[in-house]
Design an enzyme around this catalytic site. Structure first.
Site, PDB file in Angstrom:
ATOM      1  N   SER A 158       0.860  -1.191   0.000  1.00  0.00           N
ATOM      2  CA  SER A 158       0.000   0.000   0.000  1.00  0.00           C
ATOM      3  C   SER A 158       0.891   1.234   0.000  1.00  0.00           C
ATOM      4  O   SER A 158       1.732   1.394   0.876  1.00  0.00           O
ATOM      5  CB  SER A 158      -0.875  -0.004   1.261  1.00  0.00           C
ATOM      6  OG  SER A 158      -1.322   1.309   1.534  1.00  0.00           O
ATOM      7  N   HIS A 209      -1.418  -1.648  -4.080  1.00  0.00           N
ATOM      8  CA  HIS A 209      -2.670  -1.365  -3.370  1.00  0.00           C
ATOM      9  C   HIS A 209      -2.829   0.147  -3.230  1.00  0.00           C
ATOM     10  O   HIS A 209      -1.946   0.825  -2.693  1.00  0.00           O
ATOM     11  CB  HIS A 209      -2.619  -2.042  -1.998  1.00  0.00           C
ATOM     12  CG  HIS A 209      -3.875  -1.933  -1.206  1.00  0.00           C
ATOM     13  ND1 HIS A 209      -4.946  -2.782  -1.380  1.00  0.00           N
ATOM     14  CD2 HIS A 209      -4.247  -1.070  -0.223  1.00  0.00           C
ATOM     15  CE1 HIS A 209      -5.918  -2.458  -0.533  1.00  0.00           C
ATOM     16  NE2 HIS A 209      -5.514  -1.409   0.180  1.00  0.00           N
ATOM     17  N   ASP A 263      -5.260   3.235  -1.793  1.00  0.00           N
ATOM     18  CA  ASP A 263      -6.316   3.530  -0.819  1.00  0.00           C
ATOM     19  C   ASP A 263      -6.985   4.860  -1.142  1.00  0.00           C
ATOM     20  O   ASP A 263      -6.363   5.915  -1.020  1.00  0.00           O
ATOM     21  CB  ASP A 263      -5.698   3.587   0.580  1.00  0.00           C
ATOM     22  CG  ASP A 263      -5.275   2.216   1.058  1.00  0.00           C
ATOM     23  OD1 ASP A 263      -6.138   1.317   1.103  1.00  0.00           O
ATOM     24  OD2 ASP A 263      -4.086   2.030   1.367  1.00  0.00           O
ATOM     25  N   MET A 320      -9.808   7.492  -0.137  1.00  0.00           N
ATOM     26  CA  MET A 320     -10.618   7.886   1.033  1.00  0.00           C
ATOM     27  C   MET A 320     -11.282   9.227   0.768  1.00  0.00           C
ATOM     28  O   MET A 320     -10.646  10.137   0.225  1.00  0.00           O
ATOM     29  CB  MET A 320      -9.727   8.019   2.261  1.00  0.00           C
ATOM     30  CG  MET A 320      -8.924   6.772   2.571  1.00  0.00           C
ATOM     31  SD  MET A 320      -7.876   7.042   4.005  1.00  0.00           S
ATOM     32  CE  MET A 320      -7.043   5.455   4.099  1.00  0.00           C
ATOM     33  N   HIS A 365      -8.749   0.129  -3.459  1.00  0.00           N
ATOM     34  CA  HIS A 365      -9.574  -0.065  -2.257  1.00  0.00           C
ATOM     35  C   HIS A 365     -10.348   1.227  -2.015  1.00  0.00           C
ATOM     36  O   HIS A 365      -9.767   2.236  -1.617  1.00  0.00           O
ATOM     37  CB  HIS A 365      -8.626  -0.404  -1.095  1.00  0.00           C
ATOM     38  CG  HIS A 365      -9.289  -0.540   0.238  1.00  0.00           C
ATOM     39  ND1 HIS A 365      -8.576  -0.588   1.418  1.00  0.00           N
ATOM     40  CD2 HIS A 365     -10.597  -0.645   0.600  1.00  0.00           C
ATOM     41  CE1 HIS A 365      -9.399  -0.720   2.431  1.00  0.00           C
ATOM     42  NE2 HIS A 365     -10.640  -0.744   1.973  1.00  0.00           N
ATOM     43  N   MET A 395     -12.579   3.479  -0.011  1.00  0.00           N
ATOM     44  CA  MET A 395     -13.156   3.785   1.302  1.00  0.00           C
ATOM     45  C   MET A 395     -13.972   5.059   1.140  1.00  0.00           C
ATOM     46  O   MET A 395     -13.636   6.120   1.659  1.00  0.00           O
ATOM     47  CB  MET A 395     -12.040   3.943   2.341  1.00  0.00           C
ATOM     48  CG  MET A 395     -11.456   2.596   2.747  1.00  0.00           C
ATOM     49  SD  MET A 395      -9.825   2.753   3.483  1.00  0.00           S
ATOM     50  CE  MET A 395      -8.834   2.760   2.000  1.00  0.00           C
ATOM     51  N   MET A 426     -10.703  -6.251   6.908  1.00  0.00           N
ATOM     52  CA  MET A 426      -9.921  -5.134   7.457  1.00  0.00           C
ATOM     53  C   MET A 426      -9.400  -5.529   8.834  1.00  0.00           C
ATOM     54  O   MET A 426     -10.161  -5.944   9.704  1.00  0.00           O
ATOM     55  CB  MET A 426     -10.772  -3.861   7.577  1.00  0.00           C
ATOM     56  CG  MET A 426     -11.092  -3.175   6.268  1.00  0.00           C
ATOM     57  SD  MET A 426      -9.649  -2.713   5.270  1.00  0.00           S
ATOM     58  CE  MET A 426      -8.792  -1.573   6.365  1.00  0.00           C
ATOM     59  N   ASP A 438      -5.668  -6.262   5.479  1.00  0.00           N
ATOM     60  CA  ASP A 438      -5.136  -4.914   5.264  1.00  0.00           C
ATOM     61  C   ASP A 438      -5.181  -4.139   6.576  1.00  0.00           C
ATOM     62  O   ASP A 438      -6.244  -3.955   7.154  1.00  0.00           O
ATOM     63  CB  ASP A 438      -6.019  -4.241   4.196  1.00  0.00           C
ATOM     64  CG  ASP A 438      -5.580  -2.827   3.843  1.00  0.00           C
ATOM     65  OD1 ASP A 438      -4.494  -2.414   4.273  1.00  0.00           O
ATOM     66  OD2 ASP A 438      -6.338  -2.149   3.126  1.00  0.00           O
TER      67      ASP A 438
HETATM   68  C1  DX5 Z   1      -6.152   1.686   5.914  1.00  0.00           C
HETATM   69  C2  DX5 Z   1      -5.722   1.296   4.508  1.00  0.00           C
HETATM   70  C3  DX5 Z   1      -4.495   0.435   4.451  1.00  0.00           C
HETATM   71  C4  DX5 Z   1      -3.255   1.012   5.055  1.00  0.00           C
HETATM   72  C5  DX5 Z   1      -2.210  -0.059   5.237  1.00  0.00           C
HETATM   73  O1  DX5 Z   1      -7.376   2.334   5.848  1.00  0.00           O
HETATM   74  O2  DX5 Z   1      -6.753   0.583   3.861  1.00  0.00           O
HETATM   75  O3  DX5 Z   1      -4.251  -0.023   3.140  1.00  0.00           O
HETATM   76  O4  DX5 Z   1      -2.692   2.035   4.314  1.00  0.00           O
HETATM   77  O5  DX5 Z   1      -1.978  -0.074   6.527  1.00  0.00           O
HETATM   78  P1  DX5 Z   1      -0.523  -0.194   7.194  1.00  0.00           P
HETATM   79  O6  DX5 Z   1       0.183   1.082   6.925  1.00  0.00           O
HETATM   80  O7  DX5 Z   1      -0.900  -0.416   8.600  1.00  0.00           O
HETATM   81  O8  DX5 Z   1       0.115  -1.360   6.550  1.00  0.00           O
HETATM   82 ZN    ZN Z   2      -6.357  -0.516   1.898  1.00  0.00          ZN
END
Ligand code: DX5
Ligand code: ZN
Length: 220
Positions: free
Chosen positions: A10, A35, A37, A39, A68, A70, A139, A177
């Site tokens: 990620s 990956h 993210d 948001m 992903h 969110m 999660m 994750d």
């Molecule tokens: C959290 C994200 C993760 C995160 C990974 O909301 O979906 O993908 O960046 O987490 P860590 O940094 O804990 O590996």
């Molecule tokens: Zn993620």
């Protein structure tokens, strides 16, 4: 022989001033997917990245993009992320009013369809759609931020999901994750995880490629 474990770094907590270098490190590593993210500040209390960054990463990444979402009402953006080059799109169970139709839409545009479960969401709720899914993301932290502590109850959830999938969808990819490190990844793989997402663990390491290789070498 068992299928190898998939590793999806990620980029959320990597240094965004060096994003191109980070993508090149991933390109040259044993990682399977990148990956990403997304948001929206509504579904989760944080705002991360959007289309310009996904498009930029897509230009130089040789690894498929694992997106992903969110965000609330993710169905509004499925087509758009596919155009940006997503190979897999994961929506949150908690964010979808018409989950079945959203899954069908992701599949109809040729992407891998995933559903993510927040830590409080029971895996049994996915039973009616499990057959249709390519991936379930359990999660292992509350979504919103990188660098949080792994939630221990996740092992039980993964075990339950693997058990449920055995008869309904044996090819299902179970992804985890949040807070993934060398300390919990081995046990997660043993209870049924196929794909490890890790951000902080990989990018705060002196040697991200070696951290990726260590996760890749875990055995079921
Ligand atoms: C959290 C994200 C993760 C995160 C990974 O909301 O979906 O993908 O960046 O987490 P860590 O940094 O804990 O590996
Ligand atoms: Zn993620």
């Amino acid at each position: 022989m068992d299928k190898p474990i998939l590793v999806a770094p990620s980029i959320l907590n990597s240094d965004f001033l060096k994003l191109a270098d980070t993508v090149r490190v991933i390109n040259d590593s044993e990682a399977d997917w990148v990956h990403m993210d997304i948001m929206d500040g509504v579904f989760v209390p944080n705002i991360s990245i959007g289309f310009p960054i996904v498009d930029a990463v897509k230009k130089i990444s040789i690894k498929p993009l694992d997106v992903h979402l969110m965000i609330v009402q993710p169905e509004r953006y499925i087509q758009r992320f596919a155009r940006s080059g997503a190979s897999g799109i994961t929506v949150h169970f908690e964010a979808c009013t018409h989950l079945h139709s959203t899954i069908q839409e992701i599949k109809s545009i040729g992407c891998r369809a995933g559903v993510a479960l927040n830590p409080h969401t029971d895996v049994g709720l996915l039973k009616p759609v499990l057959k249709d899914l390519d991936l379930v993301l359990v999660m292992t932290v509350n979504p919103g931020f990188g660098g949080q502590a792994f939630i221990e109850n996740s092992y039980t959830k993964v075990k339950e999901l693997r058990e449920m999938a055995r008869s309904i969808n044996p090819a299902l990819v179970i992804q985890v994750d949040g807070g993934i490190t060398d300390n919990n990844a081995g046990r997660l793989v043993k209870v049924g995880v196929d794909c490890l997402v890790a951000g902080t663990h990989i990018f705060s390491s002196d040697d991200p490629a070696a951290a990726i290789s260590r996760l890749k070498r875990l055995e079921r």
